[in-house]
Design a protein around this motif. Structure first.
Motif, PDB file in Angstrom:
ATOM      1  N   GLY A   1      -3.506  12.448  -2.412  1.00 36.20           N
ATOM      2  CA  GLY A   1      -3.068  13.587  -1.610  1.00 36.20           C
ATOM      3  C   GLY A   1      -4.076  14.062  -0.585  1.00 36.20           C
ATOM      4  N   ARG A   2      -5.152  13.312  -0.388  1.00 32.40           N
ATOM      5  CA  ARG A   2      -6.193  13.696   0.569  1.00 32.40           C
ATOM      6  C   ARG A   2      -5.650  13.705   1.999  1.00 32.40           C
ATOM      7  NH1 ARG A   2     -10.095  11.100   3.758  1.00 32.40           N
ATOM      8  NH2 ARG A   2     -12.019  12.266   3.925  1.00 32.40           N
ATOM      9  N   ASN A   3      -6.047  14.691   2.775  1.00 31.95           N
ATOM     10  CA  ASN A   3      -5.725  14.766   4.198  1.00 31.95           C
ATOM     11  C   ASN A   3      -6.991  14.487   4.992  1.00 31.95           C
ATOM     12  OD1 ASN A   3      -2.945  15.461   4.254  1.00 31.95           O
ATOM     13  ND2 ASN A   3      -3.500  17.475   3.477  1.00 31.95           N
TER      14      ASN A   3
ATOM     15  N   VAL B   1       0.868  -1.183   0.000  1.00 36.25           N
ATOM     16  CA  VAL B   1       0.000   0.000   0.000  1.00 36.25           C
ATOM     17  C   VAL B   1       0.900   1.225   0.000  1.00 36.25           C
ATOM     18  CG1 VAL B   1      -1.922  -1.141   1.198  1.00 36.25           C
ATOM     19  CG2 VAL B   1      -0.201   0.073   2.529  1.00 36.25           C
ATOM     20  N   ASN B   2       0.398   2.288  -0.614  1.00 36.58           N
ATOM     21  CA  ASN B   2       1.090   3.575  -0.586  1.00 36.58           C
ATOM     22  C   ASN B   2       0.315   4.507   0.319  1.00 36.58           C
ATOM     23  OD1 ASN B   2       3.220   3.034  -2.449  1.00 36.58           O
ATOM     24  ND2 ASN B   2       1.693   3.056  -4.066  1.00 36.58           N
ATOM     25  N   ILE B   3       1.011   5.122   1.251  1.00 35.71           N
ATOM     26  CA  ILE B   3       0.380   6.045   2.188  1.00 35.71           C
ATOM     27  C   ILE B   3       0.924   7.425   1.883  1.00 35.71           C
ATOM     28  CG2 ILE B   3      -0.033   6.591   4.612  1.00 35.71           C
ATOM     29  CD1 ILE B   3       0.667   3.561   5.139  1.00 35.71           C
ATOM     30  N   ARG B   4       0.054   8.273   1.394  1.00 37.75           N
ATOM     31  CA  ARG B   4       0.446   9.576   0.851  1.00 37.75           C
ATOM     32  C   ARG B   4       1.487   9.324  -0.237  1.00 37.75           C
ATOM     33  NH1 ARG B   4      -2.199  12.888   4.407  1.00 37.75           N
ATOM     34  NH2 ARG B   4      -2.042  12.385   6.592  1.00 37.75           N
TER      35      ARG B   4
ATOM     36  N   GLU C   1     -11.052   7.523  14.321  1.00 41.66           N
ATOM     37  CA  GLU C   1     -12.016   6.434  14.161  1.00 41.66           C
ATOM     38  C   GLU C   1     -11.349   5.230  13.487  1.00 41.66           C
ATOM     39  OE1 GLU C   1     -16.063   5.491  11.643  1.00 41.66           O
ATOM     40  OE2 GLU C   1     -15.766   7.537  12.394  1.00 41.66           O
ATOM     41  N   HIS C   2     -10.584   5.506  12.442  1.00 45.27           N
ATOM     42  CA  HIS C   2      -9.884   4.425  11.740  1.00 45.27           C
ATOM     43  C   HIS C   2      -8.898   3.737  12.685  1.00 45.27           C
ATOM     44  CE1 HIS C   2      -8.015   2.197   8.523  1.00 45.27           C
ATOM     45  NE2 HIS C   2      -6.837   2.673   8.900  1.00 45.27           N
ATOM     46  N   MET C   3      -8.119   4.511  13.400  1.00 49.03           N
ATOM     47  CA  MET C   3      -7.131   3.945  14.310  1.00 49.03           C
ATOM     48  C   MET C   3      -7.777   3.087  15.383  1.00 49.03           C
ATOM     49  SD  MET C   3      -4.627   7.180  14.889  1.00 49.03           S
ATOM     50  CE  MET C   3      -3.488   7.721  13.639  1.00 49.03           C
TER      51      MET C   3
ATOM     52  N   GLY D   1      -6.501   0.750   4.919  1.00 48.56           N
ATOM     53  CA  GLY D   1      -7.391   1.873   5.203  1.00 48.56           C
ATOM     54  C   GLY D   1      -6.683   3.213   5.131  1.00 48.56           C
ATOM     55  N   LEU D   2      -5.432   3.273   5.628  1.00 49.97           N
ATOM     56  CA  LEU D   2      -4.661   4.513   5.522  1.00 49.97           C
ATOM     57  C   LEU D   2      -4.431   4.888   4.059  1.00 49.97           C
ATOM     58  CD1 LEU D   2      -1.857   4.495   8.241  1.00 49.97           C
ATOM     59  CD2 LEU D   2      -3.904   5.910   8.144  1.00 49.97           C
ATOM     60  N   GLU D   3      -4.187   3.881   3.234  1.00 51.15           N
ATOM     61  CA  GLU D   3      -4.017   4.168   1.808  1.00 51.15           C
ATOM     62  C   GLU D   3      -5.296   4.798   1.240  1.00 51.15           C
ATOM     63  OE1 GLU D   3      -2.199   1.964  -2.009  1.00 51.15           O
ATOM     64  OE2 GLU D   3      -3.913   0.908  -1.115  1.00 51.15           O
ATOM     65  N   ARG D   4      -6.450   4.225   1.576  1.00 51.45           N
ATOM     66  CA  ARG D   4      -7.725   4.778   1.081  1.00 51.45           C
ATOM     67  C   ARG D   4      -7.944   6.196   1.595  1.00 51.45           C
ATOM     68  NH1 ARG D   4      -9.274  -0.463   2.163  1.00 51.45           N
ATOM     69  NH2 ARG D   4     -10.192   0.070   4.171  1.00 51.45           N
TER      70      ARG D   4
END
Length: 150
Positions: free
Chosen positions: A130-132, A15-18, A140-142, A122-125
């Motif tokens: 470039g969404r913050n 997965v790519n995160i940012r 909530e995700h964490m 989920g972090l990738e989504r």
């Protein structure tokens, strides 16, 4: 049922995160029956990692393969270079960032797994294109994956 597994270098789901991180999901929930997770985390120079947080149900371990990773563990800050290892038991505050001017690679291990692979997906989504995400979305995700900001 867990079966033996071999994942060659540079292969496996990632997965790519940012635009600053790529995480290879080397050992996932189905691979280990949810017992253990193993991730290869690549960070761009001076990329932020994880802000201080705790896991209430999981132990986390880190091994620095390349670069300079600054760990925050409790009230301490330590810079880990290749070969450094950090063990973080349940409920111990911790975080990390790449403080070096070069790319860094970090191995991250979890026990038990607690679907940690889905946390990274989920972090990738949440950060795609470039969404913050908002603080509320992140929290909530964490929390879904046993991670709580401190």
């Amino acid at each position: 049922m867990s079966i033996p597994l071999f994942v060659p270098p540079g292969e496996g789901e990632f997965v790519n995160i940012r635009d600053t991180k790529r995480t290879y999901l080397k050992l996932t929930t189905p691979d280990s029956d949810g017992e253990f997770g193993f991730f290869e985390h690549h960070m761009a120079p001076e990329a932020s990692g994880a802000s201080p947080h705790v896991h209430k149900k999981a132990t986390e371990m880190f091994y620095v393969v390349q670069g300079e990773i600054e760990f925050t563990i409790g009230d301490r800050k330590e810079v880990g270079t290749p070969g450094a290892f950090a063990y973080v038991p349940k409920n111990a505050p911790h975080g990390f960032t790449n403080v070096g001017s070069e790319a860094a690679t970090l191995l991250i291990m979890f026990y038990p797994m607690n679907n940690r692979d889905d946390y990274f997906r989920g972090l990738e989504r949440l950060t795609r294109n470039g969404r913050n995400p908002s603080l509320e979305e992140l929290q909530e995700h964490m929390a879904t994956y046993d991670q709580y900001m401190v």
